[in-house]
Design a protein around this motif. Sequence first.
Motif, PDB file in Angstrom:
ATOM      1  N   ARG A  82       0.847  -1.188   0.000  1.00 14.50           N
ATOM      2  CA  ARG A  82       0.000   0.000   0.000  1.00 14.50           C
ATOM      3  C   ARG A  82       0.887   1.244   0.000  1.00 14.50           C
ATOM      4  NH1 ARG A  82      -0.942  -1.112   5.510  1.00 14.50           N
ATOM      5  NH2 ARG A  82      -0.959  -3.242   4.750  1.00 14.50           N
ATOM      6  N   PHE A  83       0.321   2.319  -0.540  1.00 11.49           N
ATOM      7  CA  PHE A  83       0.992   3.613  -0.440  1.00 11.49           C
ATOM      8  C   PHE A  83       0.086   4.681   0.145  1.00 11.49           C
ATOM      9  CE2 PHE A  83       3.519   1.641  -3.880  1.00 11.49           C
ATOM     10  CZ  PHE A  83       4.705   1.578  -3.172  1.00 11.49           C
ATOM     11  N   CYS A  84      -1.121   4.798  -0.398  1.00 11.15           N
ATOM     12  CA  CYS A  84      -1.944   5.908   0.081  1.00 11.15           C
ATOM     13  C   CYS A  84      -2.604   5.596   1.409  1.00 11.15           C
ATOM     14  CB  CYS A  84      -2.968   6.317  -0.971  1.00 11.15           C
ATOM     15  SG  CYS A  84      -4.211   5.085  -1.343  1.00 11.15           S
ATOM     16  N   TYR A  85      -2.809   4.320   1.707  1.00 11.93           N
ATOM     17  CA  TYR A  85      -3.459   3.967   2.956  1.00 11.93           C
ATOM     18  C   TYR A  85      -2.537   4.227   4.140  1.00 11.93           C
ATOM     19  CZ  TYR A  85      -5.460   1.184   6.706  1.00 11.93           C
ATOM     20  OH  TYR A  85      -5.957   0.776   7.908  1.00 11.93           O
ATOM     21  N   CYS A 133      -7.828  -1.420   0.674  1.00 10.87           N
ATOM     22  CA  CYS A 133      -8.003  -0.344   1.654  1.00 10.87           C
ATOM     23  C   CYS A 133      -9.404   0.229   1.635  1.00 10.87           C
ATOM     24  CB  CYS A 133      -6.990   0.773   1.406  1.00 10.87           C
ATOM     25  SG  CYS A 133      -7.280   1.676  -0.126  1.00 10.87           S
ATOM     26  N   ALA A 192      -7.760   5.697  -1.393  1.00  9.01           N
ATOM     27  CA  ALA A 192      -7.864   4.665  -2.415  1.00  9.01           C
ATOM     28  C   ALA A 192      -7.410   5.173  -3.775  1.00  9.01           C
ATOM     29  CB  ALA A 192      -9.286   4.109  -2.485  1.00  9.01           C
ATOM     30  N   SER A 193      -6.310   5.892  -3.795  1.00  7.47           N
ATOM     31  CA  SER A 193      -5.904   6.487  -5.059  1.00  7.47           C
ATOM     32  C   SER A 193      -4.687   5.816  -5.685  1.00  7.47           C
ATOM     33  CB  SER A 193      -5.607   7.976  -4.844  1.00  7.47           C
ATOM     34  OG  SER A 193      -4.598   8.113  -3.866  1.00  7.47           O
ATOM     35  N   CYS A 194      -3.910   5.075  -4.911  1.00  7.38           N
ATOM     36  CA  CYS A 194      -2.674   4.556  -5.498  1.00  7.38           C
ATOM     37  C   CYS A 194      -2.882   3.210  -6.181  1.00  7.38           C
ATOM     38  CB  CYS A 194      -1.596   4.446  -4.435  1.00  7.38           C
ATOM     39  SG  CYS A 194      -1.827   3.085  -3.293  1.00  7.38           S
ATOM     40  N   ARG A 195      -3.867   2.472  -5.755  1.00  9.93           N
ATOM     41  CA  ARG A 195      -4.233   1.155  -6.306  1.00  9.93           C
ATOM     42  C   ARG A 195      -3.178   0.079  -6.060  1.00  9.93           C
ATOM     43  NH1 ARG A 195      -9.089   2.735  -6.072  1.00  9.93           N
ATOM     44  NH2 ARG A 195     -10.037   1.215  -7.461  1.00  9.93           N
ATOM     45  N   MET A 196      -2.263   0.342  -5.192  1.00 17.82           N
ATOM     46  CA  MET A 196      -1.225  -0.657  -4.957  1.00 17.82           C
ATOM     47  C   MET A 196      -1.771  -1.853  -4.191  1.00 17.82           C
ATOM     48  SD  MET A 196       1.897  -1.098  -5.713  1.00 17.82           S
ATOM     49  CE  MET A 196       2.269  -2.827  -5.611  1.00 17.82           C
ATOM     50  N   CYS A 197      -2.879  -1.648  -3.492  1.00 15.70           N
ATOM     51  CA  CYS A 197      -3.357  -2.704  -2.591  1.00 15.70           C
ATOM     52  C   CYS A 197      -4.340  -3.653  -3.265  1.00 15.70           C
ATOM     53  CB  CYS A 197      -4.002  -2.067  -1.379  1.00 15.70           C
ATOM     54  SG  CYS A 197      -5.448  -1.103  -1.803  1.00 15.70           S
TER      55      CYS A 197
HETATM   56  S1  FES Z   1      -3.509   1.710  -0.502  1.00 19.83           S
HETATM   57 FE1  FES Z   1      -3.690   3.087  -2.131  1.00 19.83          FE
HETATM   58  S2  FES Z   1      -5.463   2.327  -3.131  1.00 19.83           S
HETATM   59 FE2  FES Z   1      -5.344   1.086  -1.399  1.00 19.83          FE
END
Ligand code: FES
Lengths: 753, 157
Positions: free
Chosen positions: A34-37, A64, A45-50
């Motif tokens: 995760r990055f944005c969480y 997230c 919920a903007s980075c979509r890494m999760c």
């Molecule tokens: S942690 Fe960034 S979208 Fe879920």
Amino acid sequence: MADIEMEIDGKVVSAKVGEMLIKVTDREGVSVPRFCYHKKLSVAASCRMCLVDVEGAPKPQPACSTPVAQGMKVHTQNDKAKASQKAVMEFLLINHPLDCPICDQGGECELQDVAVEYGSDVSHFSEGKRIVSDSDIGALIQTDMTRCIHCTRCVRFGLEIAGMMEMGGTGRGEHLKIEPFLREGIQSELSGNMIDVCPVGALTSKPFRYELRSWQMNSIPSIARHDLVGSNLFVQTYKGKVKRIASADNDWINETWISDRDRFSYEGLTHKNRLLKPQIKVQGQWKQVSWKVALDYAVKGLNSHVLKHKKANQLGGLVSSTATMEELYLLKKILTEVGCDNIDHRLNIKNLDNIITLDSNIKLDALEKIDYALIVGANIRLEQPMINHRLRKATKKGADIDVLNVMEFDFNYPLNAENITAPNKIASTLAGVLKSIMTNNVQELPNYLATIEVDEVANNIAVKLLNSSSSVIILGEHIINNEDASAIANLATIIAQSTNSKTLNLSITANTIAANLVGFVPQNSGMDVNTMLASEMRGFILLDIYPQHDFHHLETVVKAFTPDDTFVISLNSFKDDIITGYSDVILPIASVYETSGTQFNVNNDMQSYTAAVKAPDEVKPAWKILKVMADLLELPGFHYADSTQVLAEISHQPHTKHTHDGHINFTNKHNGIGVIWQNSPYSIDAVLRHSSTLQKTKIGQMNSACMNQASAEILGLSNNDKYLGVPVVITDTVADDCVFINTNHAINIQEQA
Amino acid sequence: MISTGAKKQIDAWIAKYPKDRQSSAVMQALKIVQAENGNRLNADTIQAVADYLNMPGIAAQEVATFYENYNHKKVGKYVIRFCHNISCMLNGADDLIAHLENKLGVKTDEVTSDGLISVKKVECLGACVGAPMFQINDDYFENLTIDKIDKIVDNLK
Ligand code: FES
Ligand code: SF4
Ligand code: FES
């Protein structure tokens, strides 16, 4: 919320309905990138890494922001999940400079870690990367915005935690850029936390720039020493030097945040003003000597000036608020053993018959659940940032906050009513509140309320207190020298009792609570500090005291310490001409993070810490020095091998508990201008005053005597004048008949340096 | 910084939103303030709008820099906002923009020396059906060709 069962990677786990998936995986120890969480920030919920694979959902879902449900089956590691994570990683790296070798975050970078796990070796992207120019956003935070991945954690931190949106995303698309507005720079007193939340090397510590790699340092858990909270933190050290401070989690105390004051004060430790060697004054000349010579000299001096003449009653012991509990205890024990009862820690109180006794009976984490708070006499945001943060959280849940202050201060939440009143009207306003409450409760009024008039302000506060189910009354530092200090505190206690409110005493700071617990106040018929200063004393032992900052009346103090036949032993960590002037022996002592010790916070949480680094050069921890001095004085019972043994002994002592006399005596007749004089937030102790970067911030520069036009006319002052050596600022935000001084002598220290 | 007239107009917009949500009027407020300040915004005017709407300066700045209808540099009497987003690009917007720049002797974000026209490259204006397209002040011009552009631009006075 009801419990449900679901499956993560084939394992059945239970969770609460509506909980976000990432919370469940975190709890279960399943790693999802995760990055944005961030657990303390809202979900973007903007980075979509999760992205993970949820059975039945056609597309991968962001963990997230996906609420869990009964029977849900989640795969975090299957091909679909892995492929999505890999794809997102590749996208995130398109514009990333991949400059890890010159990046301060290298080795502690979430992007680096996740890239190692999920990234590919080659990118499909072979076009030019974008570059983002940096602007200077202040003394504490270094930016390298080309590295930013637009997770918006720092933006949300400002908005949600710091209470002032400082960072924002400007531009759009390829031109999107995270930056503050107007190049004013970042000003929040909590700003350093952005360094911790930034998952990449876009925001890093400016004083730490290019110093070291994270893996080169040791991380030692410790406790912050500058306020009443005792935030938990990590002291990061390298070759015996403190290099950086990072926050540690403790949900009961500081959650996951620390104030800038706690984060950057360590710089003071290496200031060139540090005292490094013991020294003694022989026939007016200072000589650097060995510890043995210095301590012998100190003990001989004490013997010849005081003890030999059986004049222990003319010996005094004074300490600063930052002393550890062990130091306080040992100094008290030494003095008691030689028959001296003159000890005190309340250096800046003008009238010790008129002091604040008020319990703190609300836990820090309970503060965010209150529905009403009355703050009396505090610039709480700058004086106790972490406590203010809890109140801010309460306001976000709908709590109302009223203020009774002598001046308007900056709050980072909306206030219900900001009542500005002269210092000499605070007691009568509170009395009005009490009268209104008692009248409402149909109680018989005590005499002292008979002539009190209940004005609208008092009445509104009373109504709030009566109607609230969990309220707190907070007393701050500005009251300590109020002519009605004790009446104000007692009124607060009685009001709280009659409205079922809690009270919080923020009128003291640092380790003062420990000083009260070990009873570092005059014993038996001993003298208090003011009496000592007015008497002819033969000797003093002074623990980390800097008269020009710690006392209000420098001249009296210097006069008391200076006479030839007054033998003064000073234990200090920083050089100071005034100290050199009156002392006979100066012993260099360890400062914060250099000694083990114990701190008490406002909740009476006892927190002990070990030394994170060895003190520099010949500097020694004060508790050791005191122990050896006791040995040299041939006092019994000082056989401690380390400071934990001191602590163990303290815990077997009865704690001194202060009692409320409940006596209320105020005349409501004081005239003239009330002066509230205090050190500005970044100059309250010696280490802070020497922390050069903090001093460069706007808070660090605070140095003003604020008053309104009417008071200025009475005092015959105008804007460019100085009042008590502090520049005058005329502003209508100050109450009538009041001068509010926030002074920073550190400015002078910096200028000299 | 904000004239009484402008404040009146902004207040009318604020009134359309729920109480305490005055910051919802930020787009209109920026537009109004831009109009009375030489058709452009700067840090001071943006801060003034933010203060008036009781929102952080940076939040107003975010809006002002996101949307292409706010100008941060000097613009001409006519602002040609040329879409270069995907549909328009696929339909040859890049060549047309180059033509327009040549014709006017200015680059994107510059103003012609007579102060009449300036050109901006903007993102999708929601008129993909008529791509390639541009907007001059409040009007859309679609299905552009070199000829069409010449005619439109020659008529600007
Ligand atoms: S942690 Fe960034 S979208 Fe879920
Ligand atoms: S600066 Fe750091 S925290 Fe802020 S948006 Fe960029 S990557 Fe995220
Ligand atoms: S892409 Fe040009 S209008 Fe949509």
